[in-house]
Design an enzyme around this catalytic site. Structure first.
Site, PDB file in Angstrom:
ATOM      1  N   ARG A  23     -39.696 -44.953 -10.770  1.00 45.19           N
ATOM      2  CA  ARG A  23     -39.437 -45.980  -9.753  1.00 45.19           C
ATOM      3  C   ARG A  23     -40.352 -45.886  -8.534  1.00 45.19           C
ATOM      4  NH1 ARG A  23     -34.150 -48.660 -10.143  1.00 45.19           N
ATOM      5  NH2 ARG A  23     -33.981 -48.925 -12.368  1.00 45.19           N
ATOM      6  N   ARG A  27     -38.746 -50.184  -3.998  1.00 43.64           N
ATOM      7  CA  ARG A  27     -38.308 -50.537  -2.657  1.00 43.64           C
ATOM      8  C   ARG A  27     -38.561 -49.519  -1.569  1.00 43.64           C
ATOM      9  NH1 ARG A  27     -32.622 -52.768  -4.861  1.00 43.64           N
ATOM     10  NH2 ARG A  27     -32.995 -50.903  -6.117  1.00 43.64           N
ATOM     11  N   ARG A  36     -41.792 -58.925  -1.908  1.00 53.33           N
ATOM     12  CA  ARG A  36     -40.567 -59.486  -2.469  1.00 53.33           C
ATOM     13  C   ARG A  36     -39.960 -60.602  -1.609  1.00 53.33           C
ATOM     14  NH1 ARG A  36     -37.063 -57.550  -5.656  1.00 53.33           N
ATOM     15  NH2 ARG A  36     -36.314 -59.644  -5.290  1.00 53.33           N
ATOM     16  N   ASP A  72     -39.835 -54.117 -15.940  1.00 55.86           N
ATOM     17  CA  ASP A  72     -38.452 -53.648 -16.075  1.00 55.86           C
ATOM     18  C   ASP A  72     -38.123 -53.446 -17.544  1.00 55.86           C
ATOM     19  OD1 ASP A  72     -36.041 -53.284 -14.132  1.00 55.86           O
ATOM     20  OD2 ASP A  72     -35.205 -54.084 -15.976  1.00 55.86           O
ATOM     21  N   TYR A 148     -26.496 -53.554 -21.202  1.00 58.61           N
ATOM     22  CA  TYR A 148     -26.616 -54.771 -20.384  1.00 58.61           C
ATOM     23  C   TYR A 148     -26.307 -56.021 -21.194  1.00 58.61           C
ATOM     24  CZ  TYR A 148     -28.582 -52.153 -16.497  1.00 58.61           C
ATOM     25  OH  TYR A 148     -28.751 -51.279 -15.447  1.00 58.61           O
TER      26      TYR A 148
HETATM   27  O1  CP3 Z   1     -41.735 -48.010 -10.315  1.00 61.09           O
HETATM   28  C1  CP3 Z   1     -41.337 -47.873 -11.466  1.00 61.09           C
HETATM   29  O2  CP3 Z   1     -40.793 -46.833 -11.907  1.00 61.09           O
HETATM   30  C2  CP3 Z   1     -41.648 -48.947 -12.463  1.00 61.09           C
HETATM   31  C3  CP3 Z   1     -40.766 -49.930 -12.710  1.00 61.09           C
HETATM   32  C4  CP3 Z   1     -39.316 -49.806 -13.195  1.00 61.09           C
HETATM   33  C5  CP3 Z   1     -38.322 -50.648 -12.674  1.00 61.09           C
HETATM   34  N1  CP3 Z   1     -37.206 -50.481 -13.418  1.00 61.09           N
HETATM   35  C6  CP3 Z   1     -38.533 -51.561 -11.538  1.00 61.09           C
HETATM   36  C7  CP3 Z   1     -37.373 -52.162 -10.887  1.00 61.09           C
HETATM   37  C8  CP3 Z   1     -38.747 -49.053 -14.232  1.00 61.09           C
HETATM   38  C9  CP3 Z   1     -39.357 -47.951 -15.059  1.00 61.09           C
HETATM   39  C10 CP3 Z   1     -37.404 -49.515 -14.379  1.00 61.09           C
HETATM   40  C11 CP3 Z   1     -36.505 -48.999 -15.415  1.00 61.09           C
HETATM   41  C12 CP3 Z   1     -35.120 -49.462 -15.454  1.00 61.09           C
HETATM   42  N2  CP3 Z   1     -34.606 -50.677 -15.093  1.00 61.09           N
HETATM   43  C13 CP3 Z   1     -34.054 -48.695 -15.994  1.00 61.09           C
HETATM   44  C14 CP3 Z   1     -34.174 -47.338 -16.623  1.00 61.09           C
HETATM   45  C15 CP3 Z   1     -34.470 -46.237 -15.749  1.00 61.09           C
HETATM   46  C16 CP3 Z   1     -33.499 -45.873 -14.674  1.00 61.09           C
HETATM   47  O3  CP3 Z   1     -33.956 -45.743 -13.549  1.00 61.09           O
HETATM   48  O4  CP3 Z   1     -32.329 -45.675 -14.978  1.00 61.09           O
HETATM   49  C17 CP3 Z   1     -32.882 -49.477 -15.888  1.00 61.09           C
HETATM   50  C18 CP3 Z   1     -31.490 -49.062 -16.309  1.00 61.09           C
HETATM   51  C19 CP3 Z   1     -33.262 -50.725 -15.336  1.00 61.09           C
HETATM   52  C20 CP3 Z   1     -32.391 -51.916 -15.104  1.00 61.09           C
HETATM   53  C21 CP3 Z   1     -32.523 -52.296 -13.685  1.00 61.09           C
HETATM   54  N3  CP3 Z   1     -33.469 -53.169 -13.182  1.00 61.09           N
HETATM   55  C22 CP3 Z   1     -31.791 -51.780 -12.587  1.00 61.09           C
HETATM   56  C23 CP3 Z   1     -30.649 -50.789 -12.680  1.00 61.09           C
HETATM   57  C24 CP3 Z   1     -32.336 -52.370 -11.436  1.00 61.09           C
HETATM   58  C25 CP3 Z   1     -31.971 -52.082  -9.998  1.00 61.09           C
HETATM   59  C26 CP3 Z   1     -30.905 -52.969  -9.491  1.00 61.09           C
HETATM   60  C27 CP3 Z   1     -30.652 -52.709  -8.021  1.00 61.09           C
HETATM   61  O5  CP3 Z   1     -30.478 -53.680  -7.322  1.00 61.09           O
HETATM   62  O6  CP3 Z   1     -30.674 -51.546  -7.615  1.00 61.09           O
HETATM   63  C28 CP3 Z   1     -33.369 -53.225 -11.822  1.00 61.09           C
HETATM   64  C29 CP3 Z   1     -34.250 -53.996 -10.938  1.00 61.09           C
HETATM   65  C30 CP3 Z   1     -35.469 -53.251 -10.582  1.00 61.09           C
HETATM   66  N4  CP3 Z   1     -36.318 -52.746 -11.513  1.00 61.09           N
HETATM   67  C31 CP3 Z   1     -35.988 -53.000  -9.284  1.00 61.09           C
HETATM   68  C32 CP3 Z   1     -37.194 -52.333  -9.479  1.00 61.09           C
HETATM   69  C33 CP3 Z   1     -38.159 -51.884  -8.427  1.00 61.09           C
HETATM   70  C34 CP3 Z   1     -35.371 -53.414  -7.981  1.00 61.09           C
HETATM   71  C35 CP3 Z   1     -35.738 -54.823  -7.693  1.00 61.09           C
HETATM   72  C36 CP3 Z   1     -35.548 -55.152  -6.238  1.00 61.09           C
HETATM   73  O7  CP3 Z   1     -34.404 -55.306  -5.807  1.00 61.09           O
HETATM   74  O8  CP3 Z   1     -36.579 -55.255  -5.557  1.00 61.09           O
END
Ligand code: CP3
Length: 337
Positions: A23, A27, A36, A72, A148
């Protein structure tokens, strides 16, 4: 010469541990939050020049040894006929979740066409920084994606999917296998477009019993991770005490969450390369504390086949200074090879 990250993932002894953070492109970086304001999450990941700019933010700040593509795990929902978006304050929302045990037998559309924006992002990243750092691709694992697709959104305990396992085991198996098929194609597609390393995030699969994990998840991990043309890393949370199930996944390296004792894991896993595993909450401590705890992880992991990372994603409120201290600690190590 291969990237440091690739060498460590293959188990080589390295002059210092390569470092990146799960991640890292999100953010906690101020410019991410600014971008964003102009693009929704889906617009950002589906517009290669925007996704490229976001992927490169941690490069500008820290120069890590790997850049994880900004995307994602949920992208593969679309080739399977699901629509989704990310709702701020809620998380991912699947608009048309699985409607019942008869709604699981799905075959996926053409990954190269439907997820062309990911291929284009990887090509761009390679052109920009491919000589300097490893480009990391990734996909979700079948259990985490199905979680999901069934719950329609985040579910802390994955109860809806675990209920499906209890009530309709055949449907559960069919759904997981549909995800495994698309994920296998997707990872091969990423490698074909220049990913140097790929990580499989089956983050939630650790909520299954060991027996169910062994029966339903392990064979799919093996199927997904076999015959890929780049080093692979597998990450599942809550596997402390059953790391053997990760070691058997077919991955080249095992990512450890922070509840795992690094030295014990090394003893148990032998020569299997590992990634991890600083507690992400430690990045809220003083920089000197971050450096000390990071050195302890590096020391416990030893010089062979270790990729330094956190035990899970970097928290959104993490100070940039702490991430810098973390990365610089890895870069300050000098070992004989
Ligand atoms: O920077 C990185 O590591 C690369 C990108 C990445 C994201 N998601 C970006 C993201 C990666 C590798 C993921 C993986 C991911 N996404 C997982 C598996 C790994 C883990 O951390 O458990 C899961 C379960 C997801 C599903 C998902 N997508 C979640 C739980 C969320 C966050 C929701 C929240 O509001 O906290 C997302 C959205 C997401 N994916 C964001 C990012 C940077 C946040 C988007 C935002 O609000 O700006």
């Amino acid at each position: 010469m291969d990237h440091l990250l690739v060498r460590a993932a293959r188990g080589e002894r390295t002059e210092r541990p390569p470092v990146w953070l799960m991640r890292q492109a999100g953010r906690h970086i101020p410019e991410y939050r600014e971008i964003r304001e102009d693009y929704s999450f889906l617009e950002a990941i589906k517009t290669p020049e925007v996704a490229e700019e976001i992927t490169l933010l941690p490069w500008e700040y820290y120069e890590p040894d790997g850049l994880v593509m900004f995307s994602d795990i949920l992208t593969v929902l679309e080739p399977l006929g699901f629509s989704y978006h990310i709702e701020s304050g809620v998380g991912p929302v699947v608009e048309n979740p699985v409607s019942g045990p008869d709604d699981v037998d799905r075959s996926h559309g053409d990954v190269a066409r439907e997820l062309d924006y990911v291929g284009e992002l990887l090509v761009r990243l390679n052109n920009r920084v491919g000589d300097e750092t490893a480009i990391i691709g990734f996909a979700g694992g079948p259990f985490t994606l199905a979680s999901y697709a069934v719950a329609g959104g985040p579910s802390r305990t994955n109860m809806p999917l675990r209920k499906l396992r209890a009530q309709h085991p055949d449907a559960f198996r069919t759904l997981l296998s549909a995800f495994a098929d698309v994920v296998k194609d997707y990872l091969a597609f990423q490698i074909g477009n220049g990913a140097d390393v790929v990580q499989l995030f089956d983050t939630y699969a650790g909520t299954l019993t060991p027996e169910d994990y062994r029966e339903f998840v392990l064979p799919l991990h093996r199927e997904i991770l076999s015959d890929l043309n780049a080093p692979t890393i597998v990450f599942v949370r809550r596997m402390n005490g059953r790391l053997d199930l990760l070691a058997d996944s077919g991955a080249d390296a095992v990512a450890l969450d922070w509840t795992v004792d690094m030295a014990e894991a090394r003893e148990q896993l032998g020569e299997m390369p590992v990634q991890g595993n600083l507690d992400p909450s430690y990045l809220f401590g003083e920089p000197e504390f971050v450096r000390e705890k990071t050195r302890e992880v590096i020391e416990a992991a030893g010089p062979e086949g270790h990729i330094l990372n956190l035990g899970h994603g970097v928290n959104k409120d993490t100070p940039v200074e702490s991430v810098r201290a973390f990365v610089e600690t890895a870069k300050s190590i000098e070992r004989e090879v």
